[in-house]
Design a protein around this motif. Structure first.
Motif, PDB file in Angstrom:
ATOM      1  N   PRO A  17       0.846  -1.204   0.000  1.00 47.67           N
ATOM      2  CA  PRO A  17       0.000   0.000   0.000  1.00 47.67           C
ATOM      3  C   PRO A  17       0.879   1.252   0.000  1.00 47.67           C
ATOM      4  CG  PRO A  17      -0.619  -1.509   1.777  1.00 47.67           C
ATOM      5  CD  PRO A  17       0.668  -2.014   1.205  1.00 47.67           C
ATOM      6  N   LEU A  18       0.549   2.212  -0.867  1.00 49.70           N
ATOM      7  CA  LEU A  18       1.398   3.403  -0.971  1.00 49.70           C
ATOM      8  C   LEU A  18       0.920   4.547  -0.081  1.00 49.70           C
ATOM      9  CD1 LEU A  18       2.213   3.426  -4.789  1.00 49.70           C
ATOM     10  CD2 LEU A  18       3.761   2.912  -2.890  1.00 49.70           C
ATOM     11  N   SER A  19      -0.329   4.460   0.407  1.00 53.88           N
ATOM     12  CA  SER A  19      -0.831   5.611   1.178  1.00 53.88           C
ATOM     13  C   SER A  19       0.064   5.948   2.381  1.00 53.88           C
ATOM     14  CB  SER A  19      -2.290   5.403   1.606  1.00 53.88           C
ATOM     15  OG  SER A  19      -2.430   4.193   2.292  1.00 53.88           O
ATOM     16  N   PRO A  20       0.606   4.963   3.129  1.00 53.45           N
ATOM     17  CA  PRO A  20       1.466   5.349   4.247  1.00 53.45           C
ATOM     18  C   PRO A  20       2.790   5.970   3.796  1.00 53.45           C
ATOM     19  CG  PRO A  20       0.817   3.022   4.392  1.00 53.45           C
ATOM     20  CD  PRO A  20       0.447   3.503   3.038  1.00 53.45           C
ATOM     21  N   HIS A  21       3.094   5.863   2.512  1.00 54.44           N
ATOM     22  CA  HIS A  21       4.361   6.404   2.014  1.00 54.44           C
ATOM     23  C   HIS A  21       4.186   7.790   1.391  1.00 54.44           C
ATOM     24  CE1 HIS A  21       6.483   2.617   2.603  1.00 54.44           C
ATOM     25  NE2 HIS A  21       5.458   1.996   2.045  1.00 54.44           N
ATOM     26  N   THR A  22       2.975   8.364   1.492  1.00 51.40           N
ATOM     27  CA  THR A  22       2.773   9.701   0.917  1.00 51.40           C
ATOM     28  C   THR A  22       2.179  10.644   1.957  1.00 51.40           C
ATOM     29  OG1 THR A  22       0.492   9.426   0.168  1.00 51.40           O
ATOM     30  CG2 THR A  22       2.216   8.650  -1.322  1.00 51.40           C
ATOM     31  N   TYR A  23       2.435  11.930   1.764  1.00 53.15           N
ATOM     32  CA  TYR A  23       1.886  12.930   2.699  1.00 53.15           C
ATOM     33  C   TYR A  23       0.369  13.008   2.610  1.00 53.15           C
ATOM     34  CZ  TYR A  23       5.978  14.853   4.920  1.00 53.15           C
ATOM     35  OH  TYR A  23       7.070  15.015   5.725  1.00 53.15           O
ATOM     36  N   PHE A  24      -0.201  12.825   1.409  1.00 53.75           N
ATOM     37  CA  PHE A  24      -1.658  12.830   1.273  1.00 53.75           C
ATOM     38  C   PHE A  24      -2.285  11.660   2.037  1.00 53.75           C
ATOM     39  CE2 PHE A  24      -2.579  15.557  -2.659  1.00 53.75           C
ATOM     40  CZ  PHE A  24      -3.504  16.331  -1.985  1.00 53.75           C
ATOM     41  N   GLY A  25      -1.564  10.549   2.124  1.00 52.52           N
ATOM     42  CA  GLY A  25      -2.116   9.370   2.801  1.00 52.52           C
ATOM     43  C   GLY A  25      -3.243   8.732   2.005  1.00 52.52           C
ATOM     44  N   LEU A  26      -3.192   8.885   0.677  1.00 53.84           N
ATOM     45  CA  LEU A  26      -4.264   8.353  -0.179  1.00 53.84           C
ATOM     46  C   LEU A  26      -3.683   7.400  -1.214  1.00 53.84           C
ATOM     47  CD1 LEU A  26      -6.074  11.732  -1.006  1.00 53.84           C
ATOM     48  CD2 LEU A  26      -6.671  10.098   0.799  1.00 53.84           C
ATOM     49  N   GLY A  27      -4.575   6.675  -1.875  1.00 51.28           N
ATOM     50  CA  GLY A  27      -4.154   5.896  -3.039  1.00 51.28           C
ATOM     51  C   GLY A  27      -3.991   4.416  -2.754  1.00 51.28           C
ATOM     52  N   GLY A  28      -3.835   3.673  -3.841  1.00 53.29           N
ATOM     53  CA  GLY A  28      -3.758   2.216  -3.767  1.00 53.29           C
ATOM     54  C   GLY A  28      -2.340   1.703  -3.591  1.00 53.29           C
ATOM     55  N   ALA A  29      -2.130   0.489  -4.030  1.00 50.50           N
ATOM     56  CA  ALA A  29      -0.853  -0.199  -3.773  1.00 50.50           C
ATOM     57  C   ALA A  29       0.061  -0.164  -5.000  1.00 50.50           C
ATOM     58  CB  ALA A  29      -1.137  -1.648  -3.406  1.00 50.50           C
ATOM     59  N   ASP A  69      -6.308   5.853  -6.698  1.00 51.23           N
ATOM     60  CA  ASP A  69      -6.899   4.793  -5.859  1.00 51.23           C
ATOM     61  C   ASP A  69      -6.590   3.391  -6.390  1.00 51.23           C
ATOM     62  OD1 ASP A  69      -8.120   6.629  -4.072  1.00 51.23           O
ATOM     63  OD2 ASP A  69      -9.638   7.020  -5.603  1.00 51.23           O
ATOM     64  N   ASP A  70      -6.385   3.279  -7.724  1.00 48.32           N
ATOM     65  CA  ASP A  70      -6.074   1.965  -8.303  1.00 48.32           C
ATOM     66  C   ASP A  70      -4.618   1.568  -8.093  1.00 48.32           C
ATOM     67  OD1 ASP A  70      -8.606   1.983  -9.186  1.00 48.32           O
ATOM     68  OD2 ASP A  70      -8.142   2.398 -11.285  1.00 48.32           O
ATOM     69  N   GLY A  71      -3.830   2.489  -7.581  1.00 46.40           N
ATOM     70  CA  GLY A  71      -2.420   2.179  -7.331  1.00 46.40           C
ATOM     71  C   GLY A  71      -1.572   2.292  -8.582  1.00 46.40           C
ATOM     72  N   VAL A  72      -0.422   1.656  -8.529  1.00 47.79           N
ATOM     73  CA  VAL A  72       0.596   1.810  -9.563  1.00 47.79           C
ATOM     74  C   VAL A  72       0.978   0.432 -10.087  1.00 47.79           C
ATOM     75  CG1 VAL A  72       2.982   2.509  -9.936  1.00 47.79           C
ATOM     76  CG2 VAL A  72       1.508   3.912  -8.505  1.00 47.79           C
ATOM     77  N   GLU A 293       1.735  21.265 -10.456  1.00 47.04           N
ATOM     78  CA  GLU A 293       3.040  21.069  -9.808  1.00 47.04           C
ATOM     79  C   GLU A 293       3.064  19.673  -9.161  1.00 47.04           C
ATOM     80  OE1 GLU A 293       4.390  24.341  -7.369  1.00 47.04           O
ATOM     81  OE2 GLU A 293       5.317  22.951  -5.937  1.00 47.04           O
ATOM     82  N   LEU A 294       1.902  19.277  -8.671  1.00 47.02           N
ATOM     83  CA  LEU A 294       1.728  17.955  -8.055  1.00 47.02           C
ATOM     84  C   LEU A 294       1.992  16.841  -9.079  1.00 47.02           C
ATOM     85  CD1 LEU A 294       0.426  16.444  -5.531  1.00 47.02           C
ATOM     86  CD2 LEU A 294      -1.722  16.587  -6.803  1.00 47.02           C
ATOM     87  N   GLU A 295       2.661  15.780  -8.654  1.00 44.78           N
ATOM     88  CA  GLU A 295       2.862  14.611  -9.514  1.00 44.78           C
ATOM     89  C   GLU A 295       1.734  13.616  -9.239  1.00 44.78           C
ATOM     90  OE1 GLU A 295       5.875  13.720 -11.409  1.00 44.78           O
ATOM     91  OE2 GLU A 295       6.448  15.831 -11.200  1.00 44.78           O
ATOM     92  N   ILE A 296       1.234  13.003 -10.296  1.00 44.23           N
ATOM     93  CA  ILE A 296       0.160  12.013 -10.130  1.00 44.23           C
ATOM     94  C   ILE A 296       0.619  10.678 -10.698  1.00 44.23           C
ATOM     95  CG2 ILE A 296      -2.218  11.407 -10.725  1.00 44.23           C
ATOM     96  CD1 ILE A 296      -2.785  14.427 -10.853  1.00 44.23           C
TER      97      ILE A 296
END
Ligand SMILES: Cc1cc2nc3c(=O)[nH]c(=O)nc-3n(C[C@H](O)[C@H](O)[C@H](O)COP(=O)(O)OP(=O)(O)OC[C@H]3O[C@@H](n4cnc5c(N)ncnc54)[C@H](O)[C@@H]3O)c2cc1C
Length: 316
Positions: A17-29, A69-72, A293-296
């Protein structure tokens, strides 16, 4: 043939899961998440990605990043092992220098410089991230930017080839660089000796300014849009009446309209939808196309780029 990354099982995990690795705390794995312990392992991972045609991404502290949300669908590489957090100070050099690895925490580096009476980094007080992420983004603001102190960097390309680049070759520009397909593993920064007490005072002053002007109560990833030439993105968004606008759990911050914050229950799609709405409103009212400026990072690239035109998509 050997299954993909099967020889790297101790440093690569599937479905992290990537959410704990980002400041937003959102998104999939991330389909794969790699923490190489050495340059050799990093090269091996990038090499296998190239051979198997699998996309790779480099993650810093995730302070300028929205993961969908679908992750990477690829390999996310995190440079936080000791090999990628080394710092070497050359206090006797003229000017004094530090050579630091790409995974070094920017605020750790700033504090160490301030404590040693070395100026040039304190202008970035309070900007979260790694040195590599700061160089890729040319992090900074009204007090200065990382480009002002970078002398040279060492990068690795998609083929695992190492190369030294001068600051001029990095192509620093406002909140950006030419490093889209290059991973920063090391940088040498030139600093200047200064009175430590005065340096500490300036560092604290800049930190205080950031705390006063930025929304820190909810997770965010800093400024969402670059300032268009001659304009402030935050002012345009504010004048478009967007402060406080909410979609799901995503809200345009009240303190600073160029921040989108993630309130409880927010999803990455809420943030993407709000970004699209803000861009539309500002374009309709002022004829200005805001650039991200934000990366997605998204596994549904084309669609997320349609949603918020200007998204980088990331990865290499
Ligand atoms: C509260 C808050 C305030 C902020 N204020 C500011 C500000 O004042 N000024 C400012 O400029 N930014 C600001 N930001 C944004 C963020 O701090 C910077 O963009 C920072 O440089 C991101 O670094 P990172 O390591 O977290 O990068 P990430 O967010 O992890 O990644 C950002 C991009 O850099 C790439 N990247 C990461 N590491 C490397 C590497 N080693 N080599 C190559 N590419 C790499 C990633 O692939 C991605 O494309 C703020 C963010 C927050 C949350």
């Amino acid at each position: 043939m050997m299954p993909f990354l099967s020889n790297m099982a101790d440093v690569v995990h599937a479905n992290e899961p990537l959410s704990p690795h980002t400041y937003f705390g959102l998104g999939g794995a991330a389909r794969w998440f790699a923490r190489p312990q050495s340059m050799e392992q990093l090269r091996e991972i990038l090499g296998q990605c190239r051979d198997e045609n699998i996309r790779s991404y480099v993650l810093g502290l995730g302070a300028n990043l929205l993961v969908d949300d679908d992750g990477v669908d690829g390999v996310v590489v995190r440079l936080n092992s000791p090999a990628f957090r080394r710092m070497e100070w050359e206090l006797e050099a003229n000017p004094p220098r530090v050579t630091a690895a790409g995974g070094v925490d920017l605020n750790r580096l700033i504090l160490d410089a301030v404590r040693q009476g070395l100026g040039g980094l304190e202008c970035m007080a309070g900007i979260p991230g790694t040195l590599g992420g700061a160089i890729r983004m040319n992090a900074g603001g009204r007090f200065g930017q990382i480009a002002d102190v970078v002398r040279e960097i060492v990068v690795v390309d998609i083929d695992g080839r190492e190369r030294t680049m001068s600051a001029a070759e990095v192509g620093f520009r406002y909140r950006g660089s030419n490093l889209n397909n290059l991973l920063v593993c090391q940088a040498t920064l030139e600093l200047r000796p200064e009175d430590p007490a005065e340096l500490r005072r300036r560092y604290m002053e800049i930190w205080d300014y950031k705390k006063r002007t930025q929304p820190l109560a909810y997770p965010s990833a800093g400024c969402v849009f670059r300032n268009p030439p001659g304009h402030s993105a935050g002012q345009l968004i504010d004048r478009a009446g967007m402060k406080g606008r909410t979609i799901g759990g995503a809200m345009v911050a009240l303190e600073h309209a160029n921040f989108i914050v993630a309130k409880e229950g927010a999803t990455a799609r809420d943030v993407l939808a709000l970004i699209a709405l803000v861009r539309r409103e500002v374009a309709e009212r002022f004829g200005v196309e805001l650039e991200l400026e934000l990366e997605i990072w998204s596994s549904r690239h084309a669609r997320s780029e349609e949603l918020v035109a200007g998204a980088s998509g990331g990865g290499f």
